[in-house]
Write a protein that holds these residues in place. Sequence first.
Motif, PDB file in Angstrom:
ATOM      1  N   SER A   1      -4.130   3.519  -3.204  1.00 22.21           N
ATOM      2  CA  SER A   1      -4.893   3.414  -1.961  1.00 22.21           C
ATOM      3  C   SER A   1      -4.240   4.166  -0.813  1.00 22.21           C
ATOM      4  O   SER A   1      -4.809   4.225   0.279  1.00 22.21           O
ATOM      5  N   ASP A   2      -3.039   4.733  -1.058  1.00 16.63           N
ATOM      6  CA  ASP A   2      -2.347   5.458   0.003  1.00 16.63           C
ATOM      7  C   ASP A   2      -2.936   6.862   0.123  1.00 16.63           C
ATOM      8  O   ASP A   2      -3.099   7.563  -0.881  1.00 16.63           O
ATOM      9  N   ASP A   3      -3.248   7.300   1.338  1.00 15.69           N
ATOM     10  CA  ASP A   3      -3.828   8.624   1.584  1.00 15.69           C
ATOM     11  C   ASP A   3      -2.709   9.638   1.650  1.00 15.69           C
ATOM     12  O   ASP A   3      -1.921   9.651   2.594  1.00 15.69           O
ATOM     13  N   LEU A   4      -2.637  10.520   0.620  1.00 16.32           N
ATOM     14  CA  LEU A   4      -1.564  11.500   0.578  1.00 16.32           C
ATOM     15  C   LEU A   4      -1.775  12.658   1.537  1.00 16.32           C
ATOM     16  O   LEU A   4      -0.853  13.446   1.758  1.00 16.32           O
ATOM     17  N   HIS A   5      -2.990  12.831   2.073  1.00 13.34           N
ATOM     18  CA  HIS A   5      -3.234  13.906   3.026  1.00 13.34           C
ATOM     19  C   HIS A   5      -2.537  13.667   4.371  1.00 13.34           C
ATOM     20  O   HIS A   5      -2.384  14.592   5.155  1.00 13.34           O
ATOM     21  N   LYS A   6      -2.144  12.430   4.615  1.00  8.68           N
ATOM     22  CA  LYS A   6      -1.489  12.101   5.880  1.00  8.68           C
ATOM     23  C   LYS A   6       0.023  12.305   5.818  1.00  8.68           C
ATOM     24  O   LYS A   6       0.721  12.067   6.804  1.00  8.68           O
ATOM     25  N   THR A   7       0.543  12.709   4.662  1.00  7.77           N
ATOM     26  CA  THR A   7       1.985  12.933   4.556  1.00  7.77           C
ATOM     27  C   THR A   7       2.343  14.283   5.134  1.00  7.77           C
ATOM     28  O   THR A   7       1.542  15.215   5.093  1.00  7.77           O
TER      29      THR A   7
ATOM     30  N   LYS B   1       0.818  -1.222   0.000  1.00 10.86           N
ATOM     31  CA  LYS B   1       0.000   0.000   0.000  1.00 10.86           C
ATOM     32  C   LYS B   1       0.849   1.269   0.000  1.00 10.86           C
ATOM     33  O   LYS B   1       0.296   2.357  -0.169  1.00 10.86           O
TER      34      LYS B   1
END
Length: 254
Positions: free
Chosen positions: A173-179, A168
Amino acid sequence: MAEEVWVGSWRPHRPRGPIMALYSSPGPKYLIPPTTGFVKHTPTKLRAPAYSFRGAPMLLAESCSPGPRYSVNPKILRTGKDLGPAYSILGRYHTKTTLTPGPGDYFPEKSTKHVFDSAPSHSISARTKTFRVDSTPGPAAYMLPMVMGPHTVGKVSQPSFSIKGRSKLGSFSDDLHKTPGPAAYHQTDVQVTKFKAPQYTMAARVEPPGDKTLKPGPGAHSPEKVTMTRPCAPVVSFGIKHSDYMTPLVVDVD
């Protein structure tokens, strides 16, 4: 027949055996060791104890001993202590009494097989616990190593690949907002990778160490009054007529 001559009570006759006086050589005295005396005694005969006479001992010098400065016990001789029987009063000795077996604890009738020859005897007893049948592992207790796959023992295995699911990380499917954003990182100081510029600090004045006592200034000196290095006119001073250390003149007035 000639008349026999007597020498006192002894009459000369023919000797029955050889006499040493009839020979010019010493004879057989060197052939057999002597049986008398101590020196060169024959080893085949018993030798009696021999004693020798010795002269008087030499006189000792006066300074050969330290004198009576040692306090030697008079009861001690050169052969040991010369003491009589001495007794002391002590308590009775305590001996440890242990329980010893009595006559009924012995079986002399059973000792015949150890003293006399006897036939072999056998006894029937139960099986010992150390030699049980099921104490050894069976065939199912052993596991043979695998011959297929990467975990073979003692054999060369070919390269193997495994099928694994998609990661993942970095996928759709990886949430880029959490970077973390740009503000989450700290700016690196330029002086870490480049030459460091000179830095100055504002500090108090540094006073050099020295003598802080008051010194005379230029106006405190009078160079015109110095007469040691230049000629000067004679100077006259007014003083007392007589010295204070002179005895005054005493005039007797009648």
